[in-house]
Design a protein around this motif. Structure first.
Motif, PDB file in Angstrom:
ATOM      1  N   LYS A  71       0.806  -1.224   0.000  1.00 19.79           N
ATOM      2  CA  LYS A  71       0.000   0.000   0.000  1.00 19.79           C
ATOM      3  C   LYS A  71       0.841   1.277   0.000  1.00 19.79           C
ATOM      4  O   LYS A  71       0.594   2.197  -0.776  1.00 19.79           O
ATOM      5  CB  LYS A  71      -0.946  -0.017   1.201  1.00 19.79           C
ATOM      6  CG  LYS A  71      -1.838   1.193   1.310  1.00 19.79           C
ATOM      7  CD  LYS A  71      -2.750   1.042   2.514  1.00 19.79           C
ATOM      8  CE  LYS A  71      -2.946   2.244   3.344  1.00 19.79           C
ATOM      9  NZ  LYS A  71      -1.969   3.106   3.786  1.00 19.79           N
ATOM     10  N   ASP A  72       1.849   1.355   0.868  1.00 21.71           N
ATOM     11  CA  ASP A  72       2.687   2.551   0.930  1.00 21.71           C
ATOM     12  C   ASP A  72       3.439   2.772  -0.380  1.00 21.71           C
ATOM     13  O   ASP A  72       3.564   3.905  -0.855  1.00 21.71           O
ATOM     14  CB  ASP A  72       3.683   2.460   2.084  1.00 21.71           C
ATOM     15  CG  ASP A  72       3.007   2.568   3.446  1.00 21.71           C
ATOM     16  OD1 ASP A  72       1.869   3.070   3.523  1.00 21.71           O
ATOM     17  OD2 ASP A  72       3.624   2.132   4.441  1.00 21.71           O
ATOM     18  N   GLY A  73       3.929   1.693  -0.966  1.00 20.35           N
ATOM     19  CA  GLY A  73       4.627   1.800  -2.248  1.00 20.35           C
ATOM     20  C   GLY A  73       3.701   2.227  -3.364  1.00 20.35           C
ATOM     21  O   GLY A  73       4.080   3.030  -4.226  1.00 20.35           O
ATOM     22  N   VAL A  74       2.489   1.706  -3.368  1.00 24.25           N
ATOM     23  CA  VAL A  74       1.502   2.071  -4.400  1.00 24.25           C
ATOM     24  C   VAL A  74       1.186   3.564  -4.308  1.00 24.25           C
ATOM     25  O   VAL A  74       1.159   4.268  -5.323  1.00 24.25           O
ATOM     26  CB  VAL A  74       0.206   1.236  -4.251  1.00 24.25           C
ATOM     27  CG1 VAL A  74      -0.892   1.758  -5.164  1.00 24.25           C
ATOM     28  CG2 VAL A  74       0.481  -0.235  -4.534  1.00 24.25           C
ATOM     29  N   GLU A  75       0.953   4.034  -3.099  1.00 24.65           N
ATOM     30  CA  GLU A  75       0.627   5.452  -2.900  1.00 24.65           C
ATOM     31  C   GLU A  75       1.781   6.334  -3.374  1.00 24.65           C
ATOM     32  O   GLU A  75       1.579   7.314  -4.091  1.00 24.65           O
ATOM     33  CB  GLU A  75       0.332   5.714  -1.427  1.00 24.65           C
ATOM     34  CG  GLU A  75      -0.153   7.112  -1.154  1.00 24.65           C
ATOM     35  CD  GLU A  75      -0.537   7.313   0.297  1.00 24.65           C
ATOM     36  OE1 GLU A  75      -0.162   8.369   0.843  1.00 24.65           O
ATOM     37  OE2 GLU A  75      -1.192   6.428   0.878  1.00 24.65           O
ATOM     38  N   PHE A  76       3.003   5.971  -2.975  1.00 23.59           N
ATOM     39  CA  PHE A  76       4.158   6.746  -3.421  1.00 23.59           C
ATOM     40  C   PHE A  76       4.273   6.732  -4.936  1.00 23.59           C
ATOM     41  O   PHE A  76       4.413   7.778  -5.569  1.00 23.59           O
ATOM     42  CB  PHE A  76       5.460   6.207  -2.812  1.00 23.59           C
ATOM     43  CG  PHE A  76       6.683   6.684  -3.553  1.00 23.59           C
ATOM     44  CD1 PHE A  76       7.088   7.998  -3.468  1.00 23.59           C
ATOM     45  CD2 PHE A  76       7.402   5.822  -4.377  1.00 23.59           C
ATOM     46  CE1 PHE A  76       8.194   8.458  -4.177  1.00 23.59           C
ATOM     47  CE2 PHE A  76       8.510   6.264  -5.085  1.00 23.59           C
ATOM     48  CZ  PHE A  76       8.906   7.593  -4.982  1.00 23.59           C
TER      49      PHE A  76
END
Length: 197
Positions: A144-149
C-alpha cells in the motif's frame, strides 16, 4: 470498445491531464518549468537542493522508467523533470515528506528483495518491484505505501514532463485556434478511445 492497449506514454499523458499537481499554483509550476529549463543548460551541471546525491540518482532512474525516450520525444530527464521536481519541492515544502518517505520505501523494498538499492538494481529487478506497486487494484495489501508513493510520483513526473517544452511538443499542442463550426470529435480519435456518440 477497441482492444488496443494504450502505450506507456499515452497512459502517462492521460494521468497528467487528470492530476497535475493539484495543490500547487499554476504560477509555481510555470516558474519551476522555467528554472528547470535554465538548469539543463547551466554550467557547471545542476546540483539539487532538496534531493540527496543518492535520491537524485534514484529519481533520475525512476522518471526515465516512467517516461523513457521514444521515437516521438526524449526522456523525462532530457525534459528536465528531476530539476523541475527539485525546484517544486524546495518551493512547496508540504510535498517533501511523501517524496522522501517514498524514495526510502523504494530502497528498503529493493534491498529486501535484491540486497541492493533501487538505483543499484538491474532493469529486470526494478521492473519487478514497480510492477508490484504500479496499480492499486493489483497490489498486495502490504504494498500500500509503495503504491501510494508510486502513483504520486508518476503524476509528479507526468506533470513535470508535460509542462516542459518537450512535453508540450510531444502532445503536439497547437494552441487555441478559432473553430468556425464544431463538427464533433474526429471518428479516428473516438475509435482510438473506444467511445462513440
Amino acid at each position: 470498445m477497441t482492444d488496443r492497449k494504450l502505450s506507456r506514454r499515452e497512459a502517462v499523458t492521460l494521468l497528467a491531464a487528470a492530476a497535475p499537481l493539484a495543490s500547487i499554483a499554476p504560477a509555481g509550476v510555470a516558474h519551476a518549468v522555467r528554472q528547470a529549463q535554465s538548469a539543463l543548460a547551466a554550467e557547471p551541471p545542476f546540483k539539487p537542493k532538496f534531493f540527496t546525491a543518492h535520491e537524485w540518482s534514484t529519481v533520475r532512474a525512476l522518471v526515465d522508467i516512467i517516461i523513457p525516450k521514444d521515437g516521438q520525444s526524449g526522456s523525462a530527464t532530457q525534459a528536465g523533470v528531476p530539476e523541475f521536481m527539485d525546484f517544486i519541492l524546495i518551493a512547496y515544502p508540504e510535498e517533501q515528506k511523501w517524496t522522501r518517505k517514498g524514495l526510502a520505501w523504494l530502497d528498503t523494498e529493493s534491498k529486501r528483495r535484491t540486497k541492493k538499492s533501487f538505483f543499484a538494481s538491474n532493469a529486470a529487478e526494478r521492473k519487478a518491484l514497480l510492477d508490484d506497486i504500479a496499480f492499486l487494484a493489483k497490489a498486495k495489501p502490504e504494498m500500500k505505501d509503495g503504491v501510494e508513493f508510486f502513483n504520486n510520483f508518476r503524476d509528479f513526473t507526468a506533470s513535470g514532463f508535460y509542462s516542459s517544452r518537450m512535453g508540450v511538443d510531444d502532445l503536439q499542442y497547437k494552441g487555441n485556434t478559432f473553430v468556425m463550426e464544431w463538427k464533433g470529435c474526429p471518428d479516428a480519435v473516438l475509435e482510438r478511445l473506444g467511445v462513440h456518440y
